[in-house]
Design an enzyme around this catalytic site. Structure first.
Site, PDB file in Angstrom:
ATOM      1  N   GLY A  46      -3.889  -7.288   7.853  1.00 59.62           N
ATOM      2  CA  GLY A  46      -4.380  -5.988   7.405  1.00 59.62           C
ATOM      3  C   GLY A  46      -4.726  -6.059   5.928  1.00 59.62           C
ATOM      4  N   GLN A  51      -6.379  -2.881  -2.394  1.00 61.55           N
ATOM      5  CA  GLN A  51      -5.879  -4.243  -2.646  1.00 61.55           C
ATOM      6  C   GLN A  51      -6.964  -5.170  -3.200  1.00 61.55           C
ATOM      7  OE1 GLN A  51      -3.918  -4.554   1.427  1.00 61.55           O
ATOM      8  NE2 GLN A  51      -2.560  -5.829   0.194  1.00 61.55           N
ATOM      9  N   CYS A  94       3.127  -8.826   2.677  1.00 59.67           N
ATOM     10  CA  CYS A  94       1.948  -8.113   2.187  1.00 59.67           C
ATOM     11  C   CYS A  94       1.120  -9.097   1.362  1.00 59.67           C
ATOM     12  CB  CYS A  94       2.404  -6.946   1.314  1.00 59.67           C
ATOM     13  SG  CYS A  94       1.041  -6.031   0.578  1.00 59.67           S
ATOM     14  N   LEU A  95      -0.201  -9.053   1.518  1.00 62.51           N
ATOM     15  CA  LEU A  95      -1.056  -9.994   0.785  1.00 62.51           C
ATOM     16  C   LEU A  95      -0.972  -9.780  -0.726  1.00 62.51           C
ATOM     17  CD1 LEU A  95      -4.193 -10.106   3.117  1.00 62.51           C
ATOM     18  CD2 LEU A  95      -2.386 -11.812   2.863  1.00 62.51           C
ATOM     19  N   HIS A 136       1.741   0.439   7.342  1.00 65.17           N
ATOM     20  CA  HIS A 136       1.628  -0.361   6.115  1.00 65.17           C
ATOM     21  C   HIS A 136       0.291  -0.078   5.409  1.00 65.17           C
ATOM     22  CE1 HIS A 136       2.546  -4.348   3.986  1.00 65.17           C
ATOM     23  NE2 HIS A 136       1.296  -4.094   3.626  1.00 65.17           N
ATOM     24  N   GLU A 137      -0.805  -0.028   6.159  1.00 61.58           N
ATOM     25  CA  GLU A 137      -2.122   0.130   5.524  1.00 61.58           C
ATOM     26  C   GLU A 137      -2.357   1.564   5.037  1.00 61.58           C
ATOM     27  OE1 GLU A 137      -3.516  -2.519   4.624  1.00 61.58           O
ATOM     28  OE2 GLU A 137      -2.300  -3.766   5.942  1.00 61.58           O
ATOM     29  N   HIS A 140      -0.630   1.914   1.833  1.00 61.75           N
ATOM     30  CA  HIS A 140      -1.395   1.364   0.705  1.00 61.75           C
ATOM     31  C   HIS A 140      -2.338   2.414   0.132  1.00 61.75           C
ATOM     32  CE1 HIS A 140      -0.517  -2.824   0.017  1.00 61.75           C
ATOM     33  NE2 HIS A 140      -0.647  -3.153   1.281  1.00 61.75           N
TER      34      HIS A 140
HETATM   35 ZN    ZN Z   1       0.065  -4.835   2.167  1.00 65.22          ZN
END
Ligand code: ZN
Length: 172
Positions: A46, A51, A94-95, A136-137, A140
């Site tokens: 995701g 991000q 998480c990226l 999660h997204e 963000h």
């Molecule tokens: Zn993330």
């Protein structure tokens, strides 16, 4: 399509609440394509637009990690309508936190309302990895991060790593 650099904690854009977008914005399809390419390049499931430094309400998810074209999910202006089921504490990453994993507390099930690239609204209810990815997204896009959902013991475990990331950000 360019692969966009992914912002890392504690970049302030990750704490910004992203703004709604017009699904008919002619730049959206290119942004969505770039988000997918950047997510696959980073081997994530995701990615939210903030991000990559753009505080707009657009996110992509693919829980198959590129294996199943049907799993590609585009979320324009998504919001969580409801969460339900048990509270789970499962491994999450998480990226924007490369190399960091911790057990985050999440609801078992999430219902999301969003628009697709065609501008059509849809609702989606999911459990498992997709249910977690939806939470999660959307988080963000509201300026929230998975580290906000850690039980105290897990916070203690990763506090050293977070301090290290802050020091690295100052040096960079
Ligand atoms: Zn993330």
């Amino acid at each position: 399509m360019p692969i966009l650099p992914i912002r890392r904690y504690p970049d302030p854009v990750l704490r910004q609440k992203a703004q709604p977008v017009d699904p008919k914005d002619p730049q959206l399809p290119a942004l969505v394509a770039d988000l997918f390419d950047s997510m696959y390049a980073a081997e994530g499931v995701g990615l939210a637009a903030n991000q990559v430094g753009l505080p707009v309400r657009v996110a992509v998810i693919d829980t198959s990690a590129g294996q199943d074209p049907q799993a590609r999910l585009v979320l324009i202006n998504p919001e969580i309508l409801a969460t339900s089921g048990e509270l789970l504490e499962e491994d999450e990453g998480c990226l924007s936190f490369p190399g960091l994993r911790a057990k985050a507390r999440r609801s078992e099930r999430a219902t999301v309302r969003a628009q697709g690239l065609d501008g059509q609204p849809f609702e989606l209810e999911a459990v498992g990895l997709l249910g977690k990815a939806l939470q999660h997204e959307v988080d963000h896009l509201n300026g929230h991060l998975f580290i906000d959902h850690l039980p105290l013991g897990q916070q203690a475990l990763i506090s050293g790593k977070l301090k290290q990331m802050k020091r690295e950000a100052v040096k960079a």
